[in-house]
Scaffold this motif. Structure first.
Motif, PDB file in Angstrom:
ATOM      1  N   UNK A  67      26.264 -21.814  64.612  1.00 56.75           N
ATOM      2  CA  UNK A  67      25.654 -21.008  65.670  1.00 56.75           C
ATOM      3  C   UNK A  67      25.498 -19.573  65.183  1.00 56.75           C
ATOM      4  N   UNK A  68      26.560 -19.047  64.621  1.00 57.02           N
ATOM      5  CA  UNK A  68      26.467 -17.696  64.059  1.00 57.02           C
ATOM      6  C   UNK A  68      27.380 -17.644  62.851  1.00 57.02           C
ATOM      7  N   UNK A  69      26.901 -17.032  61.820  1.00 59.47           N
ATOM      8  CA  UNK A  69      27.697 -16.994  60.600  1.00 59.47           C
ATOM      9  C   UNK A  69      28.357 -15.638  60.427  1.00 59.47           C
ATOM     10  N   UNK A  70      29.439 -15.628  59.713  1.00 57.02           N
ATOM     11  CA  UNK A  70      30.146 -14.377  59.396  1.00 57.02           C
ATOM     12  C   UNK A  70      30.380 -13.538  60.642  1.00 57.02           C
ATOM     13  N   UNK A  71      30.786 -14.207  61.701  1.00 54.50           N
ATOM     14  CA  UNK A  71      30.884 -13.493  62.968  1.00 54.50           C
ATOM     15  C   UNK A  71      32.278 -12.902  63.164  1.00 54.50           C
ATOM     16  N   UNK A  72      32.332 -11.756  63.764  1.00 54.19           N
ATOM     17  CA  UNK A  72      33.606 -11.183  64.195  1.00 54.19           C
ATOM     18  C   UNK A  72      33.554 -11.157  65.712  1.00 54.19           C
ATOM     19  N   UNK A  73      34.627 -11.615  66.339  1.00 59.73           N
ATOM     20  CA  UNK A  73      34.670 -11.695  67.805  1.00 59.73           C
ATOM     21  C   UNK A  73      34.282 -10.349  68.404  1.00 59.73           C
ATOM     22  N   UNK A  74      33.229 -10.290  69.256  1.00 60.19           N
ATOM     23  CA  UNK A  74      32.843  -8.999  69.834  1.00 60.19           C
ATOM     24  C   UNK A  74      33.787  -8.620  70.974  1.00 60.19           C
ATOM     25  N   UNK A  75      33.629  -7.422  71.431  1.00 64.69           N
ATOM     26  CA  UNK A  75      34.324  -6.991  72.631  1.00 64.69           C
ATOM     27  C   UNK A  75      35.826  -7.200  72.531  1.00 64.69           C
ATOM     28  N   UNK A  76      36.385  -6.893  71.364  1.00 63.62           N
ATOM     29  CA  UNK A  76      37.823  -7.085  71.216  1.00 63.62           C
ATOM     30  C   UNK A  76      38.550  -5.817  71.644  1.00 63.62           C
ATOM     31  N   UNK A  77      39.674  -6.034  72.259  1.00 61.41           N
ATOM     32  CA  UNK A  77      40.556  -4.896  72.523  1.00 61.41           C
ATOM     33  C   UNK A  77      41.950  -5.471  72.435  1.00 61.41           C
ATOM     34  N   UNK A  78      42.356  -5.725  71.223  1.00 66.49           N
ATOM     35  CA  UNK A  78      43.616  -6.433  71.045  1.00 66.49           C
ATOM     36  C   UNK A  78      44.785  -5.668  71.625  1.00 66.49           C
ATOM     37  N   UNK A  79      45.677  -6.371  72.245  1.00 72.19           N
ATOM     38  CA  UNK A  79      46.941  -5.732  72.615  1.00 72.19           C
ATOM     39  C   UNK A  79      47.616  -5.213  71.357  1.00 72.19           C
ATOM     40  N   UNK A  80      48.264  -4.091  71.490  1.00 70.58           N
ATOM     41  CA  UNK A  80      48.938  -3.515  70.324  1.00 70.58           C
ATOM     42  C   UNK A  80      50.412  -3.348  70.626  1.00 70.58           C
ATOM     43  N   UNK A  81      51.190  -3.353  69.554  1.00 72.01           N
ATOM     44  CA  UNK A  81      52.633  -3.162  69.705  1.00 72.01           C
ATOM     45  C   UNK A  81      52.933  -1.673  69.617  1.00 72.01           C
ATOM     46  N   UNK A  82      53.435  -1.096  70.663  1.00 73.58           N
ATOM     47  CA  UNK A  82      53.825   0.310  70.632  1.00 73.58           C
ATOM     48  C   UNK A  82      55.289   0.377  71.058  1.00 73.58           C
ATOM     49  N   UNK A  83      56.118   0.862  70.165  1.00 77.44           N
ATOM     50  CA  UNK A  83      57.569   0.948  70.418  1.00 77.44           C
ATOM     51  C   UNK A  83      58.132  -0.381  70.921  1.00 77.44           C
ATOM     52  N   UNK A  84      57.707  -1.438  70.308  1.00 83.26           N
ATOM     53  CA  UNK A  84      58.248  -2.751  70.668  1.00 83.26           C
ATOM     54  C   UNK A  84      57.652  -3.346  71.920  1.00 83.26           C
ATOM     55  N   UNK A  85      56.746  -2.630  72.558  1.00 78.74           N
ATOM     56  CA  UNK A  85      56.130  -3.187  73.764  1.00 78.74           C
ATOM     57  C   UNK A  85      54.674  -3.538  73.491  1.00 78.74           C
ATOM     58  N   UNK A  86      54.258  -4.627  74.101  1.00 74.41           N
ATOM     59  CA  UNK A  86      52.877  -5.057  73.904  1.00 74.41           C
ATOM     60  C   UNK A  86      52.016  -4.371  74.948  1.00 74.41           C
ATOM     61  N   UNK A  87      51.062  -3.579  74.482  1.00 76.42           N
ATOM     62  CA  UNK A  87      50.225  -2.811  75.400  1.00 76.42           C
ATOM     63  C   UNK A  87      48.797  -3.338  75.334  1.00 76.42           C
ATOM     64  N   UNK A  88      48.263  -3.591  76.523  1.00 73.66           N
ATOM     65  CA  UNK A  88      46.870  -4.051  76.613  1.00 73.66           C
ATOM     66  C   UNK A  88      45.987  -2.832  76.819  1.00 73.66           C
ATOM     67  N   UNK A  89      45.135  -2.494  75.866  1.00 68.83           N
ATOM     68  CA  UNK A  89      44.285  -1.312  76.042  1.00 68.83           C
ATOM     69  C   UNK A  89      43.188  -1.550  77.073  1.00 68.83           C
ATOM     70  N   UNK A  90      42.649  -0.444  77.526  1.00 65.37           N
ATOM     71  CA  UNK A  90      41.534  -0.543  78.456  1.00 65.37           C
ATOM     72  C   UNK A  90      40.355  -1.199  77.766  1.00 65.37           C
ATOM     73  N   UNK A  91      39.609  -1.939  78.524  1.00 59.70           N
ATOM     74  CA  UNK A  91      38.448  -2.538  77.888  1.00 59.70           C
ATOM     75  C   UNK A  91      37.411  -2.862  78.935  1.00 59.70           C
ATOM     76  N   UNK A  92      36.169  -2.827  78.508  1.00 64.89           N
ATOM     77  CA  UNK A  92      35.066  -3.118  79.408  1.00 64.89           C
ATOM     78  C   UNK A  92      34.797  -4.620  79.355  1.00 64.89           C
TER      79      UNK A  92
END
Ligand SMILES: Cc1cc2nc3c(=O)[nH]c(=O)nc-3n(C[C@H](O)[C@H](O)[C@H](O)COP(=O)(O)OP(=O)(O)OC[C@H]3O[C@@H](n4cnc5c(N)ncnc54)[C@H](O)[C@@H]3O)c2cc1C
Lengths: 455, 413
Positions: A47-72
């Motif tokens: 369907x699509x080649x060499x694709x990177x998942x769009x609209x990503x806003x991965x949760x990140x680890x900050x001081x041991x806590x998983x934080x979900x960033x704002x995202x549209x």
């Protein structure tokens, strides 16, 4: 494309591809060399080649806590009435809202409709008969029954005063047929995870699917998830309850059992009751009283029940005469009865049943399993949250006191509350108001036009 | 009486007027009693006064329970007034008396002779009072007002065959009244005999004090009566003791809330049917003898169609003898009728069915369904501290024809 079909492709199409792959004569570069949309070396295409998942806003680890960033979020659809959950309540709500003139979208987490009724293999329809005996579940619920009547092997025991039993596959099929006939938009495999809010009112829902996290905007949302997932996410108040969680199964070859061979003291248990399929019974399971919102509990229940069901079949098969018994299937959906129950403007109470209370805002009438008591009216207020706007509950999570929840959650009563929620949502959309302020007499009028029974 | 003519005329006229007045009062009493007993007046609370007017019932109740039941006050008043005027109750009030006089009249017209049998009533009274001292008033149920009250059970429970039994017995008495005029009132009726006894004994006691110098002869009728009554009471007490011994082996029965200890209950119950009439849900029926012959026609509860409501105490307000003592609404949850037993062979839960009827309908929140890993199914479990045996679970249980959950009677002390 025709010229590109090789002999090997041809053989594969005939179904002997495994052999060819097995011989190692497969060349991946050939498949990759093809363009998008082409079916190359597989029954699959790129369907699509060499694709990177769009609209990503991965949760990140900050001081041991998983934080979900704002995202549209991508708005996937806009609709008048969004029904989350395609169970017995949700489907009836969707059909009712559509017939009352609204644009309707249904979101369902599994691949089929019917919820516990089909996926949970809860095949017997209880709770629609009152003293008389008289059937109080009419309207779209009864329409579904009538359509099942006309289908081969879809329903048995359809006499007034008895409790019909259905075939789950017939129901799943029929619901697809009805949804398509009504032109209702549906998205299966979509798990509703959040409510979209503005000024204390619900404006739509967010769901997760293989397409990612997306939003559907709606004027009114009907929470027919059974567990109140959406009204809870919106901040409506509810009661969190435990109940018996079981796992339903079907067993087969009951017509090939020879009871005369069994020793007189052998009393095989958990063999269930008849279904439209000859020799096949559905086997209910009550299970322990636990929390259906706790994923560790759900996991434990699935695993324990599965072990029990298998071992019980094995044990029963060891009784002479029962050798041919077999397990047809266990339900794809765990039998969670009650989890969240809405704190509504009004609440279904046992005293209302005892006193045959009449409500000015009646939107349906509930019954009993064996016509052991009279009619009990369901007030519209039991579907409406105390505070949050633009969301209605339908099905087993409507506002009901502990003692009544076991009646409210029965399938026909879910039809009834679903029917009312659908019509009410459509009326609110048409009158551009919140369901809380919807004109109840209009709702009742349309419900009656749609042949619902209001007492 | 042997005065001049005009005066004789006037006294005859006044006697005639008095007879008329008496007839009017008696008829009024009969109509009033019938109205009290028929389900026409609101709530039927007046019905209690009909059997409670019996002095025989009131005194027996006091002797048997050793406590004063407020409802028996009326009977005590009747007894006190009897000290002043012999058999005034029979002459002016008793509805059975009026009926019997009517049929006796008919009998006399048919030239039947008034009966001259022995004083059966006094024997009944002596035996009953003697038994009452031991908490077993042997023949209390022969009280005419209780029998009269029982007739009207047929009006409220017309379809129950057994509720006609008092009416049948009364019809037999009426026929007997034609054949042997005055037999009932003069010779059998224990309430009449009891009044005789009160009058005679009081006269005897008064004579003891009045004639200090000359003691009454041992042969005086008062002395004879006192002796015979005492003897009868001793025999009655003996019989009661024997009956109690037999009765003590009896299994407990499902009695209305507030019913006293079973052995005393079956004897103290007058079979007047008041409790059955008072029950707004008609769950009190006549005992056919399922709980022993001594309890025949006493009230038993049946939960097949309805249960003993948590806020209802009506049957406890109408018992004339204190066989059922007054229960206050607050006390109701703590008065034990029995306890549920579950027959797991037929309980729908043993078939994994989606039933929660008994749990839902229990007004005291006393039933829980417990999951067993061993059977992998649910079992209803009753908390005896909360349950009073009201029968709501049995009424709600959907199994047919036998309910899977049934109330078993508890021993009352
Ligand atoms: C073991 C068992 C036995 C029962 N036996 C009987 C019986 O004999 N007779 C009877 O009448 N009733 C019985 N019931 C009750 C009855 O089956 C259910 O209460 C009724 O089917 C509930 O219907 P519903 O539409 O409210 O909820 P559900 O059937 O639970 O439907 C909810 C739907 O929403 C979907 N959903 C849930 N969450 C989300 C989400 N976040 N996003 C998207 N979709 C979601 C679900 O997949 C499902 O399709 C039984 C229930 C159980 C569990």
């Amino acid at each position: 494309m025709n010229d590109r079909i090789t002999r090997r492709d041809y053989l594969r199409m005939l179904g002997i591809s495994g052999l060819a792959i097995g011989t190692g004569s497969f060349d991946p570069s050939r498949a990759l060399a093809r363009g998008v949309g082409e079916s190359g070396g597989f029954q699959s295409s790129v369907i699509a080649r060499d694709k990177v998942q769009p609209n990503r806003a991965n949760p990140v680890l900050i001081d041991g806590e998983v934080i979900q960033p704002q995202r549209k979020l991508q708005v996937f659809a806009e609709t008048d009435v969004l029904v989350v959950g395609g169970g017995s309540a949700g489907i009836v709500a969707a059909i009712a809202a559509k017939r009352a003139g609204a644009k309707v979208t249904v979101v369902e987490r599994y691949g089929h409709f019917g919820g516990l009724w089909t996926g949970g293999l809860v095949l017997v329809i209880l709770g629609h008969i009152v003293k008389g005996p008289k059937q109080v579940c009419q309207g779209i619920g009864e329409e579904i029954m009538r359509r099942l009547d006309k289908m081969d092997g879809a329903i048995i025991n359809r006499r007034t005063g008895s409790n019909p039993t259905v075939d789950a596959e017939a129901v799943k099929y029929l619901m697809v047929e009805m949804i398509e006939q009504e032109n209702i938009d549906v998205f299966l495999h979509c798990w509703g995870v959040d409510a979209i809010m503005q000024d204390g009112a619900v404006k739509g829902a967010v769901f997760e699917s293989k397409s990612g996290r997306q939003a559907i905007l709606a004027k009114v949302v009907i929470d027919a998830t059974g567990d109140g997932d959406i009204f809870a996410a919106a901040g409506a108040e509810f009661e969190h309850r435990s109940h018996n969680i079981g796992l339903v199964s079907r067993v087969g070859n009951l017509d090939k059992i020879d009871k005369s061979k069994a020793p007189p003291d052998a009393k095989p248990k958990h063999l269930g009751s008849a279904t439209p399929v000859k020799g096949v019974n559905w086997v209910n399971l009550r299970g322990p009283m636990v929390d259906g919102l706790d994923v560790a509990t759900l996991t434990r229940m699935e695993m324990n029940h599965r072990k029990f069901i298998w071992n019980n079949i094995r044990k029963t098969r060891s009784i002479p005469g029962y050798e041919r018994l077999y397990l047809v299937e266990t339900a794809p959906q765990l039998g969670v009865r009650i989890t969240r129950v809405l704190d509504g403007l009004n609440t279904v109470r046992l005293d209302h049943l005892k006193n045959a209370t009449k409500f000015p805002d009646v939107i349906g009438v509930g019954g009993a399993s064996n016509a052991e008591h009279g009619e009990w009216q369901i007030p519209y207020g039991a579907l409406v949250p105390e505070k949050i706007d633009n969301v209605l509950a339908a099905g087993r999570c409507i506002s009901a006191e502990l003692r009544m929840a076991d009646l409210v959650r029965l399938i026909p009563n879910c039809f009834v509350t679903g029917h009312a929620a659908g019509v009410a949502a459509a009326v609110a959309v048409r009158d551009r108001c919140s369901p809380r302020d919807a004109d109840v007499s209009k709702i009742q009028k349309i419900l009656r036009q749609q042949e619902a029974y209001l007492g | 009486m042997n005065t001049a003519g005009p005066q004789t005329d006037s006294s005859a006229a006044s006697a005639g007027a008095k007879r008329h007045l008496r007839l009017i009062i008696r008829c009024t009493c009969l109509v009033a009693a019938v109205l009290c007993l028929l389900p026409v007046l609101p709530k039927g609370s007046l019905m209690r006064y009909v059997p409670a007017a019996s002095a025989f019932v009131a005194i027996s109740s006091l002797l048997a329970t050793k406590t004063f039941q407020p409802i028996t006050a009326l009977g005590f008043i009747t007894a006190l007034l009897t000290l002043l005027r012999h058999r005034w109750f029979c002459r002016w009030i008793c509805p059975v008396g009026l009926c019997m006089d009517g049929v006796s009249c008919l009998g006399r017209r048919l030239k039947r002779k008034p009966s001259q049998e022995i004083q059966f009533g006094r024997l009944l009274v002596a035996l009953t009072l003697g038994g009452a001292v031991l908490g077993y008033p042997l023949f209390l149920y022969t009280d005419p007002l209780a029998l009269f009250s029982g007739i009207f059970l047929a009006a409220t429970q017309a379809t129950v065959l057994l509720s006609w039994i008092s009416a049948l017995l009364f019809a037999v008495l009426l026929i007997a009244g034609v054949l042997w005029p005055n037999l009932w009132c003069g010779r059998v009726c224990p309430l009449g005999a009891f009044q005789d006894l009160i009058s005679m004994l009081s006269r005897y006691v008064r004579s003891l004090f009045a004639t200090k110098t000359k003691r009454p002869a041992e042969t005086s009728p008062g002395y004879r009566i006192a002796r015979r009554t005492a003897l009868g009471m001793v025999v009655g007490a003996g019989c009661a003791a024997a009956a109690r011994r037999i009765g003590s082996k009896r299994t407990p029965a499902l009695r209305p809330p507030g019913a006293i200890e079973e052995t005393t209950f079956v004897a103290l119950c007058t079979r007047c049917g008041n409790c059955m009439r008072a029950c707004p849900h008609s769950i009190i029926e006549r005992d056919l003898g399922e709980n022993g012959w001594a309890g025949i026609l006493t009230p038993v509860l049946s939960f097949e169609n309805d249960y003993c409501r948590e806020d209802c105490t009506q049957c406890t307000e109408v018992c004339p003898s204190g066989a059922i003592i007054r229960v206050l609404p607050d006390e109701k949850p703590n008065i034990r009728i029995g306890l549920p037993r579950v027959d797991m062979d037929i309980c729908l839960l043993s078939e994994d069915r989606e039933c929660s009827a008994c749990m839902r309908w229990c007004p005291y929140d006393a039933i829980r369904y417990i999951f067993s890993e061993a059977t992998y199914s649910l079992t209803p479990v009753v908390n005896p501290d909360r349950c009073n045996g009201c029968g709501a679970c049995q009424t709600a249980c959907p199994t047919k024809p036998v309910k899977a959950i049934r109330i078993a009677a508890s021993l009352r002390t």
